[in-house]
Scaffold this motif. Structure first.
Motif, PDB file in Angstrom:
ATOM      1  N   GLY A  16       1.095  -1.423  -0.036  1.00 31.03           N
ATOM      2  CA  GLY A  16      -0.112  -0.103  -0.356  1.00 31.03           C
ATOM      3  C   GLY A  16       0.718   1.045  -0.187  1.00 31.03           C
ATOM      4  N   GLY A  56      -6.146  -1.465  -3.917  1.00 29.57           N
ATOM      5  CA  GLY A  56      -5.713  -0.159  -3.966  1.00 29.57           C
ATOM      6  C   GLY A  56      -5.966   0.478  -5.287  1.00 29.57           C
ATOM      7  N   ASP A  59      -9.136   1.932  -5.699  1.00 28.12           N
ATOM      8  CA  ASP A  59      -9.222   3.325  -4.831  1.00 28.12           C
ATOM      9  C   ASP A  59      -8.725   3.632  -5.906  1.00 28.12           C
ATOM     10  OD1 ASP A  59      -8.511   5.614  -2.778  1.00 28.12           O
ATOM     11  OD2 ASP A  59      -6.583   5.063  -2.480  1.00 28.12           O
ATOM     12  N   ARG A 189       2.161   9.099  -8.445  1.00 31.41           N
ATOM     13  CA  ARG A 189       1.314   8.505  -7.695  1.00 31.41           C
ATOM     14  C   ARG A 189       0.605   7.710  -9.021  1.00 31.41           C
ATOM     15  NH1 ARG A 189      -3.058  13.421  -8.328  1.00 31.41           N
ATOM     16  NH2 ARG A 189      -2.292  14.331  -9.760  1.00 31.41           N
ATOM     17  N   ALA A 193      -0.379   4.525  -8.774  1.00 29.60           N
ATOM     18  CA  ALA A 193      -1.682   3.215  -8.932  1.00 29.60           C
ATOM     19  C   ALA A 193      -2.710   2.154 -10.509  1.00 29.60           C
ATOM     20  CB  ALA A 193      -3.419   4.586  -9.143  1.00 29.60           C
ATOM     21  N   ARG A 236      -2.728   2.468   2.124  1.00 28.62           N
ATOM     22  CA  ARG A 236      -3.384   4.136   1.154  1.00 28.62           C
ATOM     23  C   ARG A 236      -3.479   4.801   2.305  1.00 28.62           C
ATOM     24  NH1 ARG A 236      -2.513   4.111  -3.818  1.00 28.62           N
ATOM     25  NH2 ARG A 236      -4.413   4.346  -4.180  1.00 28.62           N
ATOM     26  N   LYS A 237      -3.324   4.447   3.296  1.00 29.63           N
ATOM     27  CA  LYS A 237      -3.987   5.649   4.046  1.00 29.63           C
ATOM     28  C   LYS A 237      -2.723   6.729   5.343  1.00 29.63           C
ATOM     29  CE  LYS A 237      -8.724   3.779   5.976  1.00 29.63           C
ATOM     30  NZ  LYS A 237      -8.835   5.653   5.098  1.00 29.63           N
ATOM     31  N   CYS A 239       0.146   6.711   3.465  1.00 29.86           N
ATOM     32  CA  CYS A 239       1.371   6.809   2.528  1.00 29.86           C
ATOM     33  C   CYS A 239       1.219   8.068   1.981  1.00 29.86           C
ATOM     34  CB  CYS A 239       1.201   6.338   0.877  1.00 29.86           C
ATOM     35  SG  CYS A 239      -0.212   6.764   0.640  1.00 29.86           S
TER      36      CYS A 239
END
Length: 268
Positions: A16, A56, A59, A189, A193, A236-237, A239
């Motif tokens: 993540g 991920g 998201d 980013r 992803a 993910r929260k 990063c």
């Protein structure tokens, strides 16, 4: 069960935070931590990495960061070549697989430690000029310009990722992320992803192939998989709060230590 949960959370967390590297830790965790063989660990690691990466990727899709056409092309070639890796994984001796995996970890660590220029920008566009990269984003549409060179580059990346994924049970993010940074002008980013989407697709294909080959996952394996999804959500929260360089250095150090221990175990 507790150990499997711990290792799963750590693997998902790394995936993540970085968009790569989770699978490279998943296999050693199962082999060294839980005493599994490489052939036992590979499909579980793929399942865990793929499940966590899918969270991920979803998201990333929600935020419009995934280069989904590129991801689908890479995954398609990965699907074609993944069975080749799975075939060789069942032909090679366990010691050879352990040595290959250890060398792979050292390679990943060296890439992580290499300092790279960071391009700041408000969008997902890099600052490369035309001709500097194999795949370039159109400055008006924000999408890749699909030249023959770009298509061939991404297809080759998919083929290599598929073989390595099937052979060693890794998602391939450690190949995709640096390759995207080197060959495209997509910002970090978007790279992370897109990498997560490719990992989820290739891992799913690898798991299906393993199931068709007769591999089965027990309750301990499913515990590891569930924990990895939890780790991904946490990663993910977090990063945006951890300096990328500190993350890369720490991860590289872990890779080197684990690779050394795996080589030591193989020699013994």
């Amino acid at each position: 069960m507790l150990l499997a949960s711990f290792f799963g959370v750590v693997m998902g967390l790394v995936l993540g935070l970085t968009g790569a590297g989770g699978g490279i830790l998943a296999v050693p965790a199962l082999v060294l931590g839980l005493g599994w063989t490489m052939t036992q660990a590979a499909p579980v690691a793929l399942f865990a990495v793929g499940s966590a990466a899918a969270i991920g990727a979803i998201d990333g899709l929600r935020h419009g960061l995934v280069r989904y056409r590129a991801a689908l092309l890479i995954a398609l070639l990965g699907a074609v070549f993944s069975p080749v890796g799975i075939f060789f994984a069942h032909q090679l001796p366990e010691k050879v697989l352990m040595i290959l995996f250890s060398l792979l970890m050292v390679l990943v660590a060296s890439r992580m430690l290499r300092r790279e220029r960071h391009d700041e920008g408000p969008s997902d566009h890099g600052h490369a000029n035309w001709g500097q990269k194999n795949c370039m984003l159109d400055q008006q549409t924000g999408r890749f310009s699909w030249t023959a060179k770009c298509t061939a580059t991404l297809a080759a990346l998919g083929a290599v990722t598929g073989v390595v994924s099937g052979l060693l049970g890794v998602g391939g993010g450690f190949l995709i992320v640096p390759a995207f940074k080197q060959l495209t002008d997509v910002q970090m980013r978007g790279i992370v992803a897109t990498s997560l989407m490719v990992i989820s697709l290739i891992s799913a294909i690898g798991v299906i192939g393993a199931f068709q080959a007769g591999v089965r996952i027990d309750s301990l394996g499913y515990t590891f998989i569930a924990a990895s999804i939890v780790g991904m959500i946490i990663g993910r929260k977090l990063c945006a709060r951890i300096p990328p360089r500190a993350l890369q250095t720490g991860f590289a150090a872990i890779c080197i230590v684990v690779a050394a221990y795996m080589l030591f175990r193989t020699a013994m």
